[in-house]
Design a protein around this motif. Structure first.
Motif, mmCIF file in Angstrom:
data_model
loop_
_atom_site.group_PDB
_atom_site.id
_atom_site.type_symbol
_atom_site.label_atom_id
_atom_site.label_comp_id
_atom_site.label_asym_id
_atom_site.label_seq_id
_atom_site.Cartn_x
_atom_site.Cartn_y
_atom_site.Cartn_z
ATOM 1 N N TYR A 37 5.660 12.181 5.924
ATOM 2 C CA TYR A 37 5.641 12.256 4.352
ATOM 3 C C TYR A 37 6.518 11.021 3.911
ATOM 4 O O TYR A 37 6.287 10.540 2.624
ATOM 5 C CB TYR A 37 6.813 13.224 3.963
ATOM 6 C CG TYR A 37 7.989 13.163 4.673
ATOM 7 C CD1 TYR A 37 9.100 12.757 3.621
ATOM 8 C CD2 TYR A 37 8.454 13.469 6.032
ATOM 9 C CE1 TYR A 37 10.449 12.523 4.146
ATOM 10 C CE2 TYR A 37 9.941 13.360 6.415
ATOM 11 C CZ TYR A 37 10.639 12.770 5.258
ATOM 12 O OH TYR A 37 12.018 12.476 5.799
ATOM 13 N N ALA A 38 7.266 10.134 4.701
ATOM 14 C CA ALA A 38 8.210 8.970 4.021
ATOM 15 C C ALA A 38 7.357 7.741 4.414
ATOM 16 O O ALA A 38 7.833 6.674 3.908
ATOM 17 C CB ALA A 38 9.400 8.808 4.763
ATOM 18 N N GLY A 39 6.220 7.768 5.041
ATOM 19 C CA GLY A 39 5.414 6.648 5.409
ATOM 20 C C GLY A 39 4.174 6.780 4.633
ATOM 21 O O GLY A 39 3.381 7.690 4.600
ATOM 22 N N ASN A 40 3.595 5.707 3.649
ATOM 23 C CA ASN A 40 2.450 5.773 3.068
ATOM 24 C C ASN A 40 1.792 4.232 2.864
ATOM 25 O O ASN A 40 2.572 3.249 2.905
ATOM 26 C CB ASN A 40 2.692 6.521 1.581
ATOM 27 C CG ASN A 40 3.681 5.468 0.774
ATOM 28 O OD1 ASN A 40 3.121 4.784 -0.013
ATOM 29 N ND2 ASN A 40 4.680 5.768 0.696
ATOM 30 N N LEU A 41 0.696 4.138 2.673
ATOM 31 C CA LEU A 41 -0.088 2.861 2.794
ATOM 32 C C LEU A 41 -0.070 2.412 1.004
ATOM 33 O O LEU A 41 -0.508 1.131 1.168
ATOM 34 C CB LEU A 41 -1.629 3.147 2.862
ATOM 35 C CG LEU A 41 -1.976 3.323 4.309
ATOM 36 C CD1 LEU A 41 -3.402 3.664 4.681
ATOM 37 C CD2 LEU A 41 -1.480 2.434 5.237
ATOM 38 N N HIS A 42 0.648 3.139 0.332
ATOM 39 C CA HIS A 42 0.954 2.448 -0.941
ATOM 40 C C HIS A 42 1.931 1.442 -1.100
ATOM 41 O O HIS A 42 1.768 0.332 -1.782
ATOM 42 C CB HIS A 42 1.190 3.538 -2.024
ATOM 43 C CG HIS A 42 0.298 4.699 -2.387
ATOM 44 N ND1 HIS A 42 -0.883 4.476 -3.293
ATOM 45 C CD2 HIS A 42 0.055 5.936 -1.932
ATOM 46 C CE1 HIS A 42 -1.596 5.542 -3.337
ATOM 47 N NE2 HIS A 42 -1.049 6.473 -2.573
ATOM 48 N N SER A 43 2.884 1.414 -0.037
ATOM 49 C CA SER A 43 3.872 0.217 -0.044
ATOM 50 C C SER A 43 3.136 -0.904 0.494
ATOM 51 O O SER A 43 3.971 -1.648 0.788
ATOM 52 C CB SER A 43 4.870 1.172 1.109
ATOM 53 O OG SER A 43 5.515 2.398 0.352
ATOM 54 N N LEU A 44 2.067 -0.594 1.219
ATOM 55 C CA LEU A 44 1.521 -1.896 1.718
ATOM 56 C C LEU A 44 0.126 -2.397 0.951
ATOM 57 O O LEU A 44 -0.356 -3.234 1.596
ATOM 58 C CB LEU A 44 1.192 -1.581 3.130
ATOM 59 C CG LEU A 44 2.152 -1.221 4.119
ATOM 60 C CD1 LEU A 44 1.646 -0.509 5.386
ATOM 61 C CD2 LEU A 44 3.175 -2.323 4.702
ATOM 62 N N ALA A 45 -0.061 -2.053 -0.006
ATOM 63 C CA ALA A 45 -1.110 -2.222 -0.878
ATOM 64 C C ALA A 45 -1.552 -3.491 -1.019
ATOM 65 O O ALA A 45 -2.558 -4.004 -0.869
ATOM 66 C CB ALA A 45 -1.185 -1.204 -2.191
ATOM 67 N N ASP A 336 4.337 8.188 -8.193
ATOM 68 C CA ASP A 336 3.552 9.198 -8.329
ATOM 69 C C ASP A 336 2.636 9.143 -7.343
ATOM 70 O O ASP A 336 1.950 10.455 -6.726
ATOM 71 C CB ASP A 336 2.589 9.034 -9.707
ATOM 72 C CG ASP A 336 3.540 9.126 -10.730
ATOM 73 O OD1 ASP A 336 4.547 9.965 -10.851
ATOM 74 O OD2 ASP A 336 3.372 8.677 -12.174
ATOM 75 N N GLY A 337 2.074 8.205 -6.721
ATOM 76 C CA GLY A 337 1.205 7.903 -5.589
ATOM 77 C C GLY A 337 1.440 8.675 -4.398
ATOM 78 O O GLY A 337 0.628 8.867 -3.655
ATOM 79 N N ILE A 338 2.742 8.794 -4.163
ATOM 80 C CA ILE A 338 3.208 9.126 -2.768
ATOM 81 C C ILE A 338 3.386 10.591 -2.678
ATOM 82 O O ILE A 338 3.594 11.010 -1.485
ATOM 83 C CB ILE A 338 4.759 8.647 -2.302
ATOM 84 C CG1 ILE A 338 5.731 8.701 -3.212
ATOM 85 C CG2 ILE A 338 4.652 6.901 -2.370
ATOM 86 C CD1 ILE A 338 7.106 8.282 -2.905
ATOM 87 N N GLY A 339 3.215 11.347 -3.745
ATOM 88 C CA GLY A 339 2.931 12.623 -3.559
ATOM 89 C C GLY A 339 4.314 13.320 -3.784
ATOM 90 O O GLY A 339 5.368 12.836 -4.341
ATOM 91 N N THR A 340 4.291 14.908 -4.093
ATOM 92 C CA THR A 340 5.491 15.491 -4.026
ATOM 93 C C THR A 340 5.982 16.189 -3.063
ATOM 94 O O THR A 340 5.184 16.856 -2.344
ATOM 95 C CB THR A 340 5.305 16.445 -5.372
ATOM 96 O OG1 THR A 340 4.653 15.864 -6.428
ATOM 97 C CG2 THR A 340 6.268 17.543 -5.675
ATOM 98 N N VAL A 341 7.280 16.018 -2.730
ATOM 99 C CA VAL A 341 7.670 16.655 -1.629
ATOM 100 C C VAL A 341 8.895 17.562 -1.830
ATOM 101 O O VAL A 341 9.586 17.239 -3.161
ATOM 102 C CB VAL A 341 8.084 15.647 -0.290
ATOM 103 C CG1 VAL A 341 6.860 15.219 0.299
ATOM 104 C CG2 VAL A 341 9.109 14.869 -0.779
ATOM 105 N N SER A 342 9.520 18.290 -1.101
ATOM 106 C CA SER A 342 10.763 18.818 -1.246
ATOM 107 C C SER A 342 11.982 17.995 -1.095
ATOM 108 O O SER A 342 12.144 17.591 0.055
ATOM 109 C CB SER A 342 11.136 20.227 -0.546
ATOM 110 O OG SER A 342 12.514 20.654 -0.732
ATOM 111 N N ILE A 343 12.736 17.479 -1.984
ATOM 112 C CA ILE A 343 13.585 16.426 -1.828
ATOM 113 C C ILE A 343 15.270 17.320 -2.321
ATOM 114 O O ILE A 343 15.334 18.116 -3.006
ATOM 115 C CB ILE A 343 13.619 15.315 -2.728
ATOM 116 C CG1 ILE A 343 13.363 15.756 -4.164
ATOM 117 C CG2 ILE A 343 12.336 14.556 -2.054
ATOM 118 C CD1 ILE A 343 12.854 14.663 -5.101
ATOM 119 N N ASP A 344 16.095 16.770 -1.632
ATOM 120 C CA ASP A 344 17.491 17.130 -1.714
ATOM 121 C C ASP A 344 18.372 16.018 -2.678
ATOM 122 O O ASP A 344 17.658 15.279 -2.998
ATOM 123 C CB ASP A 344 18.214 17.468 -0.528
ATOM 124 C CG ASP A 344 17.573 18.522 0.347
ATOM 125 O OD1 ASP A 344 17.455 19.800 -0.408
ATOM 126 O OD2 ASP A 344 16.860 18.447 1.355
#
Length: 347
Positions: A37-45, A336-344
């Protein structure tokens, strides 16, 4: 061309480090990330298809894959950033932290050890394994004093305990097998590409929605805040000049309470993007029940890193936070692109 294997290179610190390496060195980067969940390719675009950047999706627990990557790309060093890192998540589900942070580090070390021993003495001496850890392994400080490299380990959360165990494994591989390892223990990072479960991006994005800004306890928990690109420069400095077997603490020299951090975010947003109702974002601050085992204060003594390797942070908290808030305002599409997760509402 010199090659680095970087684990966790699509996460927050990892993606920033990959960008930093690509911009400031000629290294070829083999970027291994499992894209949890915390790693995504958007950060490396912007570097996703750069000829010096090779991305592989996979887990550090996959020893067959790790051995294949080491044999195929023959890296001169490994920078180990892959980890589960959120304290609240470790309290709610510690098992994943044990598997990734402890077992995963063990599998990686074993693969690297077997790869390393195959080389001649010159290549073995030049090789480095750099393990990126956290100041949370030291536990909690009182109102005075600082963590040093000699501070006794006293982790207070499952996350901190899992990182402490990984640190001990890395150290053991130096003393037992001679593997040339380095360990860095850093303070709280902040900056671009941080997943919005962490305090600073969470407060920025929540404030923009006009929702309450929850702060644990009385908001008096103190952290030493380190701008992520300062951390990246420290990692590269330790990788290039650090003494094998040594530990280096990396801090930002910016102690702030959680309440001070959130108030500073509100003040920046008041100036950069005023609320539609004309009221200060500070009015959204709400105090909530503290979390279990919440360490009161962390503070890092980075004097060893400064004295031996000449590293000092370049950003003050004020300049770094201003850059961070501006980045999120300019990159809401990334959020917006990294999605929605449950966050505290933790750090």
């Amino acid at each position: 061309m010199r090659t680095l294997l970087i684990t966790g290179g699509a996460g927050f610190i990892g993606s920033n480090f990959v960008h930093y390496i690509m911009a400031n060195t000629n290294y070829r980067v083999i970027n291994l990330d499992n894209l949890t969940y915390a790693g995504n390719l958007h950060s490396l675009a912007s570097i996703r298809h750069h000829p010096r950047h090779i991305f592989i999706k996979g887990s550090i627990q996959d020893s067959i894959l790790i051995k294949h990557l080491l044999d195929q790309y023959q890296p001169e060093g490994v920078v180990h950033l892959a980890a589960e890192s959120h304290v609240d998540r470790s309290i709610n589900g510690p098992g994943e932290f044990v598997h990734t942070n402890i077992v995963g580090t063990f599998e990686l070390l074993e693969c690297v050890r077997h790869y390393w021993v195959q080389h001649d003495s010159a290549r073995k001496a030049a090789f480095r394994f750099l393990h990126v850890s956290t100041d949370e392994v030291y536990g909690s400080l009182g109102p005075e004093g600082y963590f040093s490299e000699d501070t006794k380990y006293a982790p207070n959360s499952p996350y901190a305990a899992s990182k402490a165990a990984a640190d001990h494994l890395v150290r053991a591989y130096f003393h037992t097998y001679g593997l040339p390892v380095l360990i860095t223990n850093c303070s709280n990072n902040y900056g671009p590409y941080q997943f919005p479960e962490k305090l600073i991006p969470l407060m920025i994005l929540t404030a923009l929605k006009g929702e309450r800004l929850p702060i644990y306890g009385d908001g008096g928990n103190v952290r030493d805040w380190l701008f992520v690109l300062d951390h990246c420069s420290a990692i590269l400095k330790v990788l290039a000049q650090g003494q094998p077997g040594e530990v280096y603490n990396v801090g930002g020299n910016n102690e702030k309470t959680n309440l001070q951090v959130v108030q500073s975010i509100c003040d920046l947003l008041d100036r950069l993007q005023p609320s539609k109702n004309g009221r200060s974002y500070r009015e959204l601050i709400t105090f909530v029940t503290d979390r279990p085992g919440h360490d009161r204060r962390y503070a890092i003594n980075s004097s060893k890193l400064k004295a031996e390797l000449g590293w000092i942070p370049q950003e003050s908290f004020e300049t770094g936070l201003a850059k961070t808030v501006s980045w999120y305002l300019d990159n809401l599409a990334w959020c917006d692109g990294i999605g929605t997760v449950s966050i505290d509402h933790g750090e």
